[in-house]
Design a protein around this motif. Sequence first.
Motif, PDB file in Angstrom:
ATOM      1  N   ASP B 194       0.782  -1.257   0.130  1.00 48.66           N
ATOM      2  CA  ASP B 194      -0.023   0.271  -0.091  1.00 48.66           C
ATOM      3  C   ASP B 194       0.806   1.306  -0.119  1.00 48.66           C
ATOM      4  OD1 ASP B 194      -0.748  -0.441   3.569  1.00 48.66           O
ATOM      5  OD2 ASP B 194       1.202  -0.294   2.650  1.00 48.66           O
ATOM      6  N   GLU B 195       0.091   2.332  -0.419  1.00 46.91           N
ATOM      7  CA  GLU B 195       0.826   3.559  -0.532  1.00 46.91           C
ATOM      8  C   GLU B 195       1.579   4.018   0.554  1.00 46.91           C
ATOM      9  OE1 GLU B 195       1.300   4.805  -3.693  1.00 46.91           O
ATOM     10  OE2 GLU B 195       2.402   6.077  -2.610  1.00 46.91           O
ATOM     11  N   ASP B 196       1.093   3.971   1.524  1.00 51.23           N
ATOM     12  CA  ASP B 196       1.573   4.183   2.921  1.00 51.23           C
ATOM     13  C   ASP B 196       2.863   3.850   3.077  1.00 51.23           C
ATOM     14  OD1 ASP B 196       0.528   4.388   6.463  1.00 51.23           O
ATOM     15  OD2 ASP B 196       1.509   5.894   5.140  1.00 51.23           O
ATOM     16  N   PHE B 197       2.989   2.420   2.933  1.00 52.74           N
ATOM     17  CA  PHE B 197       4.338   1.645   3.120  1.00 52.74           C
ATOM     18  C   PHE B 197       5.352   2.010   2.181  1.00 52.74           C
ATOM     19  CE2 PHE B 197       6.334  -1.853   5.260  1.00 52.74           C
ATOM     20  CZ  PHE B 197       7.229  -2.274   4.427  1.00 52.74           C
ATOM     21  N   LYS B 198       4.857   2.307   0.748  1.00 49.50           N
ATOM     22  CA  LYS B 198       5.959   2.987   0.009  1.00 49.50           C
ATOM     23  C   LYS B 198       6.302   4.229   0.244  1.00 49.50           C
ATOM     24  CE  LYS B 198       3.578   0.870  -4.118  1.00 49.50           C
ATOM     25  NZ  LYS B 198       3.524   1.141  -5.472  1.00 49.50           N
ATOM     26  N   GLN B 199       5.449   5.085   0.651  1.00 45.48           N
ATOM     27  CA  GLN B 199       5.923   6.254   1.445  1.00 45.48           C
ATOM     28  C   GLN B 199       7.009   6.336   2.193  1.00 45.48           C
ATOM     29  OE1 GLN B 199       5.272   9.478   0.147  1.00 45.48           O
ATOM     30  NE2 GLN B 199       6.046  10.726   1.782  1.00 45.48           N
ATOM     31  N   GLN B 200       6.725   5.156   3.306  1.00 47.46           N
ATOM     32  CA  GLN B 200       7.635   5.117   4.287  1.00 47.46           C
ATOM     33  C   GLN B 200       8.949   4.804   3.871  1.00 47.46           C
ATOM     34  OE1 GLN B 200       6.603   2.691   7.477  1.00 47.46           O
ATOM     35  NE2 GLN B 200       4.895   3.916   8.248  1.00 47.46           N
ATOM     36  N   ASP B 201       9.021   3.958   2.838  1.00 46.27           N
ATOM     37  CA  ASP B 201      10.114   3.181   2.229  1.00 46.27           C
ATOM     38  C   ASP B 201      10.963   4.196   1.553  1.00 46.27           C
ATOM     39  OD1 ASP B 201      11.247   1.207  -0.152  1.00 46.27           O
ATOM     40  OD2 ASP B 201      11.878   0.701   2.091  1.00 46.27           O
ATOM     41  N   ARG B 202      10.268   5.138   0.974  1.00 51.01           N
ATOM     42  CA  ARG B 202      11.122   6.242   0.149  1.00 51.01           C
ATOM     43  C   ARG B 202      11.644   7.305   1.207  1.00 51.01           C
ATOM     44  NH1 ARG B 202       7.040   9.163  -3.003  1.00 51.01           N
ATOM     45  NH2 ARG B 202       6.069   7.089  -2.944  1.00 51.01           N
ATOM     46  N   GLU B 203      11.036   7.575   2.104  1.00 54.95           N
ATOM     47  CA  GLU B 203      11.539   8.387   3.250  1.00 54.95           C
ATOM     48  C   GLU B 203      12.819   7.807   4.014  1.00 54.95           C
ATOM     49  OE1 GLU B 203       8.828   9.670   6.191  1.00 54.95           O
ATOM     50  OE2 GLU B 203       7.648  10.556   4.522  1.00 54.95           O
ATOM     51  N   LEU B 204      12.710   6.495   4.329  1.00 48.50           N
ATOM     52  CA  LEU B 204      13.789   5.667   4.732  1.00 48.50           C
ATOM     53  C   LEU B 204      15.103   5.854   3.728  1.00 48.50           C
ATOM     54  CD1 LEU B 204      13.654   4.287   7.251  1.00 48.50           C
ATOM     55  CD2 LEU B 204      13.927   2.292   5.932  1.00 48.50           C
ATOM     56  N   LYS B 205      14.856   5.654   2.443  1.00 49.95           N
ATOM     57  CA  LYS B 205      15.765   5.566   1.635  1.00 49.95           C
ATOM     58  C   LYS B 205      16.481   7.230   1.491  1.00 49.95           C
ATOM     59  CE  LYS B 205      14.842   1.632  -1.125  1.00 49.95           C
ATOM     60  NZ  LYS B 205      13.645   1.461  -1.744  1.00 49.95           N
ATOM     61  N   GLU B 206      15.792   8.155   1.728  1.00 47.52           N
ATOM     62  CA  GLU B 206      16.303   9.412   1.275  1.00 47.52           C
ATOM     63  C   GLU B 206      17.003   9.923   2.599  1.00 47.52           C
ATOM     64  OE1 GLU B 206      13.049  11.772   0.380  1.00 47.52           O
ATOM     65  OE2 GLU B 206      12.831  10.942  -1.788  1.00 47.52           O
ATOM     66  N   SER B 207      16.623   9.427   3.984  1.00 48.91           N
ATOM     67  CA  SER B 207      17.245  10.017   5.024  1.00 48.91           C
ATOM     68  C   SER B 207      18.548   9.355   5.388  1.00 48.91           C
ATOM     69  CB  SER B 207      16.465   9.900   6.105  1.00 48.91           C
ATOM     70  OG  SER B 207      15.678   8.695   6.212  1.00 48.91           O
ATOM     71  N   ALA B 208      18.831   8.042   4.594  1.00 53.93           N
ATOM     72  CA  ALA B 208      20.225   7.460   4.752  1.00 53.93           C
ATOM     73  C   ALA B 208      21.339   8.526   4.415  1.00 53.93           C
ATOM     74  CB  ALA B 208      20.474   6.196   4.044  1.00 53.93           C
ATOM     75  N   PRO B 209      22.512   8.450   5.269  1.00 49.39           N
ATOM     76  CA  PRO B 209      22.527   7.914   6.620  1.00 49.39           C
ATOM     77  C   PRO B 209      21.961   8.775   7.632  1.00 49.39           C
ATOM     78  CG  PRO B 209      24.625   9.356   5.816  1.00 49.39           C
ATOM     79  CD  PRO B 209      23.669   9.465   4.744  1.00 49.39           C
ATOM     80  N   PHE B 210      21.432   7.803   8.730  1.00 50.44           N
ATOM     81  CA  PHE B 210      20.552   8.578   9.712  1.00 50.44           C
ATOM     82  C   PHE B 210      21.329   9.208  10.658  1.00 50.44           C
ATOM     83  CE2 PHE B 210      17.057   6.263   8.225  1.00 50.44           C
ATOM     84  CZ  PHE B 210      17.439   4.900   8.062  1.00 50.44           C
ATOM     85  N   ALA B 211      20.850  10.612  10.954  1.00 45.71           N
ATOM     86  CA  ALA B 211      21.483  11.366  11.815  1.00 45.71           C
ATOM     87  C   ALA B 211      20.691  11.206  13.313  1.00 45.71           C
ATOM     88  CB  ALA B 211      21.314  12.615  11.650  1.00 45.71           C
ATOM     89  N   VAL B 212      21.470  10.307  14.130  1.00 43.85           N
ATOM     90  CA  VAL B 212      20.952  10.063  15.532  1.00 43.85           C
ATOM     91  C   VAL B 212      21.249  10.762  16.674  1.00 43.85           C
ATOM     92  CG1 VAL B 212      20.631   7.618  14.553  1.00 43.85           C
ATOM     93  CG2 VAL B 212      22.756   8.204  15.457  1.00 43.85           C
ATOM     94  N   ILE B 213      20.598  10.784  17.586  1.00 41.39           N
ATOM     95  CA  ILE B 213      20.977  11.197  18.960  1.00 41.39           C
ATOM     96  C   ILE B 213      20.643  10.206  19.908  1.00 41.39           C
ATOM     97  CG2 ILE B 213      20.592  12.964  20.396  1.00 41.39           C
ATOM     98  CD1 ILE B 213      19.624  14.662  18.303  1.00 41.39           C
TER      99      ILE B 213
END
Lengths: 482, 334
Positions: B194-213
């Motif tokens: 579903d679209e939601d999952f795809k959206q999440q996946d895209r966001e995930l890919k775009e924010s690599a590498p993760f900036a974490v605290i």
Amino acid sequence: MAATDLERFSNAEPEPRSLSLGGHVGFDSLPDQLVSKSVTQGFSFNILCVGETGIGKSTLMNTLFNTTFETEEASHHEECVRLRPQTYDLQESNVHLKLTIVDAVGFGDQINKDESYRPIVDYIDAQFENYLQEELKIRRSLFDYHDTRIHVCLYFITPTGHSLKSLDLVTMKKLDSKVNIIPIIAKADTISKSELHKFKIKIMGELVSNGVQIYQFPTDDEAVAEINAVMNAHLPFAVVGSTEEVKVGNKLVRARQYPWGVVQVENENHCDFVKLREMLIRVNMEDLREQTHSRHYELYRRCKLEEMGFQDSDGDSQPFSLQETYEAKRKEFLSELQRKEEEMRQMFVNKVKETELELKEKERELHEKFEHLKRVHQEEKRKVEEKRRELEEETNAFNRRKAAVEALQSQALHATSQQPLRKDKDKKKSDIGVHQSGMSLSSSKVMMTKASVEPLNCSSWWPAIQCCSCLVRDATWREGFL
Amino acid sequence: HRKSVKKGFDFTLMVAGESGLGKSTLVHSLFLTDLYKDRKLLSAEERISQTVEILKHTVDIEEKGVKLKLTIVDTPGFGDAVNNSECWKPITDYVDQQFEQYFRDESGLNRKNIQDNRVHCCLYFISPFGHGLRPVDVGFMKALHEKVNIVPLIAKADCLVPGEIRKLKERIREEIDKFGIHVYQFPECDSDEDEDFKQQDRELKESAPFAVIGSNTVVEAKGQRVRGRLYPWGIVEVENQAHCDFVKLRNMLIRTHMHDLKDVTCDVHYENYRAHCIQQMTSKLTQDSRMESPIPILPLPTPDAETEKLIRMKDEELRRMQEMLQKMKQQMQD
């Protein structure tokens, strides 16, 4: 008279007596004169920034001096540490400041950082050396000289929260005897207050336990003693740098804007930037320069001159003057030079002799060869001569035999005296000519005489010879011939 | 599902990076357990000639009846010494060791209870204080990218404003491409999700590498108790998506991609290792047999490739047969 005068001056140095003035003389304006002179002269100040790439050195310089020094971002992949000095002329209300910022580019990036400190130490020493050279010149202009000695080193510590890095410790130990070090915690907006407190204590503890001497703000001058003492307790300063301005309240302040808040650079509660600026620029700049000249530079000078062989006092503790030492050194040097020259000349002479001997040898050899060859040649000549003599003897013998035969032949001819034959013989003689050998002529003659001959009816010699050849086959004639 | 729940899952995670970047704090925040109760931190002078150690901590945690055996492999001392040449060697040796052990177990007779100690994922912490990747980062990642799934992270991201974070991420992505480093790639999601999952996946890919605290303290913000860091100028909330990518990392690591990480480790990295090992063994054998012939023959490339192909085919067959066997066993047991 002169001797006693001298005695009085050298031995007894009485305490200066203090007198009170009757009226205003005016030498209380001396400090003002000094100030105005310094102002017109201008000041020079040199800062060395040492810290990892990207830790915020350039940003902090921009923030401190409220201007933008153009520097490009450094890359992480420099091969080794190099120092990049840049000089700027700043002016603030008719006071000129010649500011030199030296950046240690590439510090902390290499995988092997064993030699990272060396370019920095070499640079500092080079500046001291330049100053020393200027001082030792015969015609010097110290007041005009652009002093490039580093007055302060700002060491940027990475805010790990745990302790100093091993590279920091090693580098600071190498630098503490050469320059005033002020350690700074960079990017302090990543450490919370409680962590910062612990971190500062840990750092100072480590520095003390390893014997690193950082710069202590002076506490002997009453005007600044108090504030300096307080500041000493806050070392190392945790700073945040920023050149961007953010609206806080209704003012524009230099700050960093985060989603969770705004870190104000000049807010004492947020970071120690204000303290650093106070200490570095407003209060202790002159003291930093003083320290550099009187402590670090003097140490360098002493080491360097001792290395060159100068000493402050010799065996009987009488102060040597620099000039005498210099003279002694010069003489030593010249005698050394002469000795070396002698050595070289000696070597040269030896070599020449050797070569001469060699050449003589060779000459001798050549002579011998020549003699030998001559002898051989003479031998051969003699042999040739002998052969020639033999040959001559043979030809003589032959000629004699020939003559004998001819004599015999002529006798025989006389005996027979055949006219036609004689004609034929003449003809033959004339026809045959020079190139016929005497042998064949004499043989034909012999044949004529020995054989029982009938007058030949041939007109030329050739048929005569052919007839003779038939006669030759006759055995009786042969016997007679042989 | 039932059986997998009963068996429990196991996961080995390695954390690597210079000290002081917040690795232990992050692990604490991720799994909400304190693994480093009595940790001794070395002082600076002790670390001048520090060698890298490998420490393993194993923890059994359970959530809603699902058991997870979590092993954290820590690498203290990495990048700490003044001379860090080849400081990643102990780590590569460790990873190879785990592969070797699994290889031996797999080829052994009793294969019922194989302990899978292979490293499934490596979180590499990049320092936020620089302008991008440093030589030691590049060296480490290049040494390990064919052996382990590397997930790069930007540590201590609370020192970067959003604009700087974006620039740094771009920079790091560029440099990863430039140096040819193969970090873990998120798998493409199927087109029928579903679209939601795809959206999440895209966001995930775009924010690599993760900036974490990371944080192991709980503070009070806006009336709620949240994990965060308290500053005089504000409170950083670890689980706030606007503040940092911690939530994305956690989701990816634990909730959605854990299985994929394990699969990639088994299929790609382990197979690489295995092929390499077998190749070495066969080349050694052929070398030994060649030693007997007095004529020195240069190794011809074509026969080796052929034998390799044969071996691979045979491997495939073996694997298929094994799978079939397993299925039959399961059917029998069911």
